[in-house]
Design an enzyme around this catalytic site. Structure first.
Site, PDB file in Angstrom:
ATOM      1  N   ASP A  41     -29.145  -2.391  45.975  1.00  0.00           N
ATOM      2  CA  ASP A  41     -28.329  -1.822  47.040  1.00  0.00           C
ATOM      3  C   ASP A  41     -29.741  -0.584  48.019  1.00  0.00           C
ATOM      4  OD1 ASP A  41     -26.237  -3.343  46.384  1.00  0.00           O
ATOM      5  OD2 ASP A  41     -25.604  -1.700  46.296  1.00  0.00           O
ATOM      6  N   GLU A 160     -15.834  -7.855  48.347  1.00  0.00           N
ATOM      7  CA  GLU A 160     -15.453  -6.487  47.833  1.00  0.00           C
ATOM      8  C   GLU A 160     -14.036  -6.642  47.184  1.00  0.00           C
ATOM      9  OE1 GLU A 160     -16.671  -3.504  50.097  1.00  0.00           O
ATOM     10  OE2 GLU A 160     -18.646  -4.409  50.042  1.00  0.00           O
TER      11      GLU A 160
END
Lengths: 282, 212
Positions: A41, A160
């Site tokens: 990330d 998510e």
């Protein structure tokens, strides 16, 4: 809001479309190997890591980490730009371009992709697949457009997932915003629209090192016809084995366990191998 | 030895990945979508990701169908990667029937959506898989010096069924389904997997092609 119900979440093995033992661990087998993927990330120029997709901390230079993982035999790399989807810009292109010069395994890139042109730019920079989340929930036909232009194999639907009573809800913008979409339904719709893989991140488990949300992973992996990459929660090598054997994951994304050197790629491979899961030999 | 290679840029595919991998392998890479460049080319690679019809259309739009066929007939080496390999075949059944370059007799068909045990399995076939050399293979060149069953990276929903078994050099198995992984006929080569994404093994395969 329509969330998934337990009776539809794939826990009932007989009711699932893609029984676990055919998609995983056929011993002596002939299936694709378990993929161990490094997830990086990034925020701006930095590799970062947080918890529950929040509280971001700087880890280092993503390029260096990616290079190191490639040399240690990682099967794929995933870059997710954690801020692009909020600010509507995309600064990943340069990182991808530099990474692709020296890394010869598949690279998936996500964060802030809003159009076919964004996808083209990233593919031209060296990405092999794109992970689409927010823009797909707002405009699901984007999945079809990208699949039609570049093929399903390059479309990864990133979800998510946040646990709710009776199922999971798909969130966007790093777990900040709700969509009202049930995760299993949304995954199935995404595949029907042309997604070639699902990157499934548990917001609840992400960064906790407490293991994967096995029910979540299994619910999705046994409901869709495409591979599911489990993400969020790996604490140790045992979790990797569990999410494949009990969660039916086709691939596993590993982030801070690698970044903070809690376990190495060779630890993960060795553990998987000794549990009877086939991994790539180097 | 010259290691010059022309990579066909016809609008599809990860040409940058292929170019970078070839460059690391020491090649002098020329990207081209121009028919005239085939005349002097020493080696050609057709990369490719995407749908068969789009691939043929990309070649047609750039006026590359005849130049490619003429090039292949001249006996100089050509390598098709993934979709680029599939385009070498006669026909494809992908959202309707399509004609290919017909350099290798055979068809491109969907991978069955079940394993040989009858259970549904995941399509596309994505990930690393082992190459098994076909019993009667003769095309040692691409897989030279690679060990018994090297792992390479696949991502595809369709696979090649050559008419003539002898062109089949290596296979992979997906839940028992045989996938044609490498073909070779004369100086025409194809690989279904992505050597440019198969780590050091893939780079070795590209290096082998550059040495032909």
């Amino acid at each position: 809001m329509s969330l998934d119900h337990h009776q539809h979440n794939g826990l009932n093995k007989d009711g699932s479309n893609f029984p676990c033992d055919t998609v995983t661990k056929v011993s002596g087998s002939v299936r694709s190997l378990l993929r161990i993927i490094a997830r990086l990330d990034v925020k701006g120029a930095n590799l970062i890591k947080g918890m529950h997709l929040e509280g971001l901390r700087i880890v280092g230079d993503p390029q260096e980490f990616a290079q190191q993982y490639y040399q240690q035999g990682v099967d794929e790399i995933i870059y997710i730009d954690t801020v692009a989807s909020l600010y509507g810009r995309n600064n990943l292109v340069e990182i991808v371009r530099r990474t692709a010069e020296s890394i010869f395994v598949p690279i998936t890139v996500g964060g802030g992709i809003r159009s076919v042109d964004d996808v083209r730019t990233l593919l031209r920079a060296g990405a092999d697949k794109v992970a689409i989340n927010t823009a797909a929930t707002e405009n699901p036909s984007l999945i079809e457009e990208v699949a039609r232009s570049f093929g399903s194999q390059c479309v990864v639907l990133s979800i998510e997932a946040k646990r709710r009573p009776g199922g999971w809800e798909a969130l966007v913008n790093n777990g900040r915003d709700r969509t009202g979409r049930g995760v299993v339904e949304w995954a199935m719709e995404g595949v029907q629209r042309g997604a070639g893989e699902i990157l499934l991140t548990s917001v609840d488990q992400e960064g906790t090192r407490k293991g994967f949300d096995l029910e979540l992973i299994r619910a999705v992996a046994t409901s869709v016809s495409v591979p599911v990459i489990a993400s969020g929660g790996l604490g140790n090598a045992e979790d990797l084995v569990t999410v494949v054997q009990n969660g039916c994951a086709d691939a596993v994304a590993v982030a801070d366990a690698l970044h903070y050197n809690r376990c190495s790629l060779s630890d993960l491979r060795r553990k998987a191998h000794s549990a009877g899961l086939e991994v790539r030999m180097l | 030895m010259s290691r010059s290679v022309l990579v066909v840029d016809y609008g599809l595919g990860n040409i940058m990945s292929v170019t970078r991998a070839l460059t690391i392998c020491g090649a002098d890479v020329h990207l081209s979508s121009s028919a005239s460049d085939f005349i002097g080319a020493e080696r050609v690679i057709i990369p490719g990701v995407g749908a068969f019809a789009d691939g043929m259309e990309g070649l047609r739009r750039n006026g590359l169908l005849e130049p490619l066929r003429n090039y292949a007939e001249s006996g100089r080496p050509i390598l098709g990667i993934c979709l680029g390999m599939q385009l070498l075949l006669s026909t494809a059944e992908e959202f309707g029937d399509h004609e290919g370059l017909d350099l290798i007799a055979g068809r491109v068909v969907a991978i069955p959506n079940t394993g040989t045990d009858g259970h549904r399995h995941k399509i596309p076939h994505v990930g690393w898989n082992a190459l098994h050399r076909a019993a009667n293979h003769k095309g040692e060149m691409l897989l030279h010096d690679l060990g018994d069953s090297p792992h390479v990276y696949f991502v595809h929903s369709y696979s090649v069924v050559p008419q003539n078994e002898s062109v089949r050099v290596a296979d992979a198995y997906y839940n028992g389904r045989r996938i044609t992984a490498v073909v070779n006929q004369g100086m025409i080569f194809g690989c279904q997997f992505h050597p440019e994404k198969s780590g050091e093994v893939g780079l070795k395969i590209l290096t082998n092609f550059l040495s032909i």
